[in-house]
Enzyme design. Structure first.
Site, PDB file in Angstrom:
ATOM      1  N   CYS A  50       0.811  -1.226   0.000  1.00  0.00           N
ATOM      2  CA  CYS A  50       0.000   0.000   0.000  1.00  0.00           C
ATOM      3  C   CYS A  50       0.840   1.270   0.000  1.00  0.00           C
ATOM      4  O   CYS A  50       0.498   2.255  -0.640  1.00  0.00           O
ATOM      5  CB  CYS A  50      -0.910   0.002   1.218  1.00  0.00           C
ATOM      6  SG  CYS A  50      -0.032  -0.254   2.774  1.00  0.00           S
TER       7      CYS A  50
ATOM      8  N   GLU B 252      -3.322   3.614  -8.336  1.00  0.00           N
ATOM      9  CA  GLU B 252      -2.575   2.564  -7.634  1.00  0.00           C
ATOM     10  C   GLU B 252      -2.583   1.298  -8.493  1.00  0.00           C
ATOM     11  O   GLU B 252      -3.652   0.730  -8.755  1.00  0.00           O
ATOM     12  CB  GLU B 252      -3.213   2.274  -6.277  1.00  0.00           C
ATOM     13  CG  GLU B 252      -2.450   1.243  -5.475  1.00  0.00           C
ATOM     14  CD  GLU B 252      -3.128   0.883  -4.149  1.00  0.00           C
ATOM     15  OE1 GLU B 252      -4.350   0.679  -4.140  1.00  0.00           O
ATOM     16  OE2 GLU B 252      -2.410   0.798  -3.139  1.00  0.00           O
TER      17      GLU B 252
END
Ligand SMILES: NC(=O)c1ccc[n+]([C@@H]2O[C@H](COP(=O)([O-])OP(=O)(O)OC[C@H]3O[C@@H](n4cnc5c(N)ncnc54)[C@H](O)[C@@H]3O)[C@@H](O)[C@H]2O)c1
Ligand SMILES: C[N+](C)(C)CCCC=O
Length: 553
Positions: A312, A415
């Site tokens: 992350c 992402e």
């Protein structure tokens, strides 16, 4: 180093850990028949639901277990089991809870290699990384065990000799919902603070990685927690929704993507439940021309390729000062091409397999789109088939470096959650800070420079929860971990639940500064060929701010 299959010597111990385990050798031979739910101190099949999901070994593409998704009844039984255990656990003193948590940490430490092996088999990450994950997991339990005994309220003097006082009270049954990239560690991040404060928990791991968290549940029971204190329900969206909507669930701690985080927050709002969100990121890594180049290159690898890029807080937008763009890029490409991809259970593998085929396809699509938008693939990005025939159906790709990137490209904005680094040139400090902050995310950030004043100035200007100076992707359990903006709530190292906590309007952030310019995690350094003196300077700071009365410590 000579690669060696790791699993064979561990087979007897894994059999002890998982009596139903059918396993004869290394990668490609694991299978599990045991139930994956855990309730009332035992493994069992769910009482209802029953939708079947296949669980994969990413290294080989084999199905290693069948997952029965929990229905509403099973979720309710798990919550009721937790409620009953809560009555006992919440009445224990902090010191008593501390001892049990320490015992759990001890068992995990003792079984570290076996648990890491399970994690590698189910997640696909390399064994050397999985071991580090398990170390962080037991450290997390130790850390919160240490806090449990010092939880205390306040005494407030009132007029005429009267007084008032506050008590620290646990919330009750907390729900933990986890992502697949750090299955065991995420469960520990959520369970340790919640249990230390006297709560009970029902945890739902990702359906892609359901295996290791059941082992955690067994260890908790073995360590002396009341049966039912920590339960595991398995499943995907529907099971997660039953859990979030359950009227007896007092708080939700979630780790996962931003879109799911939005849904979790909506469900929590309907039940007026506190929620903690640990979400995605697209973090900037800023390389100034006065950096120690070799360490900056190491940092860029650390920031992009751990766990196949499925991290992350990865620093995937690599801003490089134009003066050193060519030198840096050449070096980073050279080093990226040397990363050994393959069987994650081999000691010298540095990158294993991505989590599953759809995710691999998704990452491939990002690369395709990047090319269409004008980015240049400087290395990797293609599918990879290791020589070993048993790995031919695994989910491998070569780590990728993209050049010629601009801020408006999809690969720079979204992402990707795979091994894809985007390199972006910059000219001035002011410009790069503005561009670095120009994102919906705000989980982490990194700066490489020899100018320590500039380093702290830039880190302070980044809208990010965790910042690194001359290193990347180290997050000792003592430090806060959380994000700005869409990356989720600010969080504290001394949290209420998960590694995130109640918060106010302030922004507790943390920074890890390393003046030697090296990574802090000793074990990773030789792996990524980092050289030089190891010196660690932690400078984490996190404000405590009163929020929920219950879980704030
Ligand atoms: N900030 C952090 O600490 C952190 C750590 C690890 C991963 N992540 C993020 O997690 C994401 C990858 O994980 P993922 O693909 O598992 O995320 P995801 O959002 O798809 O799923 C996360 C979890 O939520 C469950 N879920 C999905 N929809 C749900 C719903 N409607 N209601 C209840 N539960 C639901 C899933 O089954 C899973 O257990 C990435 O964006 C990554 O950045 C963040
Ligand atoms: C341990 N790391 C590398 C900081 C990762 C934390 C979990 C994020 O996905």
């Amino acid at each position: 180093m000579v690669p060696r299959p790791l699993l064979q010597p561990l087979v007897p111990r894994l059999r002890r850990l998982l009596p139903g385990l059918a396993m004869s050798s290394a990668t490609g031979s694991f299978s599990l028949q045991q139930p994956l739910n855990y309730r009332g101190g035992a493994r069992l099949q769910p009482a209802d639901g029953g939708q079947v999901e296949e669980v994969y070994e990413p290294a080989t593409g084999r199905v290693i277990a069948k997952l029965l998704c929990s229905g509403e009844k099973e979720v309710d039984l798990a919550v009721q089991s937790a409620k009953a255990a809560f009555k006992v656990w919440s009445q224990m003193s902090g010191m008593e809870r501390c001892r049990v948590l320490l015992e759990a940490a001890r068992i995990i430490r003792e079984q570290r290699d076996e648990i890491a092996t399970l994690e590698t088999i189910n997640n696909g990450k390399s064994i050397f990384e999985a071991r580090a994950d398990i170390d962080v997991s037991w450290q997390c339990l130790e850390y919160y065990a240490g806090l449990a005994g010092s939880l205390a309220g306040e005494h407030i003097q009132l007029p005429g000799g009267s007084f008032g006082y506050t008590r620290r009270e646990p919330l009750g049954v907390c729900a933990g919902i986890g992502a697949w990239n750090y299955p065991f560690q995420i469960a520990c991040w959520k369970a340790a603070p919640a249990l230390a404060c006297g709560n009970a928990m029902v945890f739902k791991p990702s359906p892609f990685t359901p295996i290791s968290v059941v082992r955690l549940a067994e260890i908790f029971t073995q360590a002396g927690m009341p049966k039912g204190l920590f339960n595991v329900v398995q499943g995907g969206v529907a099971t997660g929704q039953f859990l979030c909507h359950h009227p007896d669930v007092a708080k939700i701690s979630f780790t996962g993507s931003v879109p799911t985080g939005v849904k979790i927050m909506e469900m929590a709002a309907k039940g007026i439940k506190p929620v903690t969100l640990e979400l995605g990121g697209k973090s900037p890594l800023i390389i100034f021309s006065d950096c120690a180049l070799e360490n900056a290159v190491n940092g860029a690898l650390m920031a992009n390729f751990l766990t196949q890029g499925e991290v992350c807080c990865n620093g995937t937008r690599v801003f490089v000062e134009r003066k050193i763009l060519d030198t840096f890029t050449k070096e980073v490409v050279k080093r990226t091409q040397k990363i050994k991809v393959g069987d994650p259970l081999l000691e010298d593998t540095r990158m294993g397999a991505l989590i599953n085929r759809p995710h691999l396809d998704r990452v491939q699509n990002f690369i395709k789109q990047a090319k269409e938008q004008g980015a240049q693939v400087l290395c990797g990005g293609d599918l990879y088939a290791p020589d070993d025939p048993k790995l031919k159906n695994g989910f491998y790709m070569r780590p990728c470096v993209l050049g010629n990137c601009t801020d408006d490209m999809t690969c720079v904005k979204e992402e990707i959650f795979g091994p894809v680094m985007s390199i972006l040139p910059f000219d001035t400090e002011e410009e790069v800070v503005e561009r670095a902050n120009n994102t919906k995310f705000g989980l982490a950030g990194g700066v490489f420079t020899r100018d320590i004043q500039k380093a702290h100035r830039v880190v302070a200007a980044l809208n990010a929860g965790m910042c690194f100076i001359n290193n990347y992707n180290v997050s000792p359990v003592e430090l806060p971990f959380g994000g700005y903006k869409a990356s989720g709530e600010q969080c504290l190292a001394i949290p209420g639940l998960g590694s995130a906590a109640p918060r106010g309007g302030d922004a507790p952030v943390s920074a890890v500064a390393d003046v030697s310019g090296l990574c802090c995690v000793a074990e990773w350094i030789p792996r990524w060929e980092m050289k030089g003196k190891l010196e660690r300077r932690g400078c984490g700071f996190g404000k405590r701010k009163e929020g929920d009365k219950l879980l704030y410590i």
